[in-house]
Write an enzyme that holds these catalytic residues in place. Structure first.
Site, PDB file in Angstrom:
ATOM      1  CB  THR A  25      34.164  40.060  39.550  1.00  0.00           C
ATOM      2  OG1 THR A  25      34.146  40.792  40.774  1.00  0.00           O
ATOM      3  CG2 THR A  25      34.758  38.678  39.769  1.00  0.00           C
ATOM      4  CB  CYS A  30      36.618  38.121  47.071  1.00  0.00           C
ATOM      5  SG  CYS A  30      36.128  39.430  48.198  1.00  0.00           S
ATOM      6  CG  HIS A  47      33.055  39.392  44.108  1.00  0.00           C
ATOM      7  ND1 HIS A  47      33.721  40.268  43.288  1.00  0.00           N
ATOM      8  CD2 HIS A  47      33.776  39.343  45.247  1.00  0.00           C
ATOM      9  CE1 HIS A  47      34.803  40.723  43.919  1.00  0.00           C
ATOM     10  NE2 HIS A  47      34.842  40.169  45.119  1.00  0.00           N
TER      11      HIS A  47
END
Length: 159
Positions: A25, A30, A47
């Site tokens: 990712t 985040c 995530h």
């Protein structure tokens, strides 16, 4: 041997697997929590975008207080145990927004991960959090190791 294929997760997604795969990712503010239980070779990653679901609207995995427990439950469903899981935390960078509250979202995302993992008594063995750079991470489920690469500040965003 690691299986090839795309196992990229986006905001609000979780991937848990027993196969020796790579999960990746890209993070800005985040946060991704990576869990691994070497006893049963189960690993996973989430995530999430925001620390807390406030009760309005639908519950979503884009909130840390929903996503982290769901990740842990998914690991347990595959045979892992919370007392043998290890955690690694990534992301939570500071991004310049116009509002003071949103400037702290990265910090709040990091704190919620630490608090929930502590509540489940899951040991955090590594973290690379905060700062001003985005991160690309890749969790290797064959070994439970994470490969990290920083992204240029001007080029990152949460995906």
């Amino acid at each position: 041997m690691i299986k090839t294929g795309s196992n990229f997760i986006h905001v609000g997604q979780i991937h848990v697997d027993t196969e020796p795969i790579l999960i990746s990712t890209v993070l800005g503010s985040c946060v991704a929590v990576c869990l691994y239980d070497k006893r049963v070779c189960v690993g996973g990653m989430n995530h999430y975008l925001l620390p807390f679901w406030n009760g309005n609207g639908l519950q979503s995995l884009k909130f840390g207080n929903i996503s982290i427990p769901k990740l842990i439950e998914s690991m347990i469903d595959k045979g892992a145990k919370s007392n043998t899981m290890e955690a690694k935390i990534f992301g939570g960078a500071s991004i310049n927004f116009s509002s003071c509250q949103t400037m702290m979202v990265g910090e709040k995302n990091i704190l919620v991960a630490r608090e929930i993992l502590n509540d489940y008594k899951i040991k955090i063995v590594a973290e690379d959090v905060g700062g001003n750079s985005g991160r690309k991470i890749q969790l290797n489920l064959e070994q439970g190791k994470v490969l990290l690469k920083y992204t240029a500040k001007s080029n990152f965003g949460d995906m």
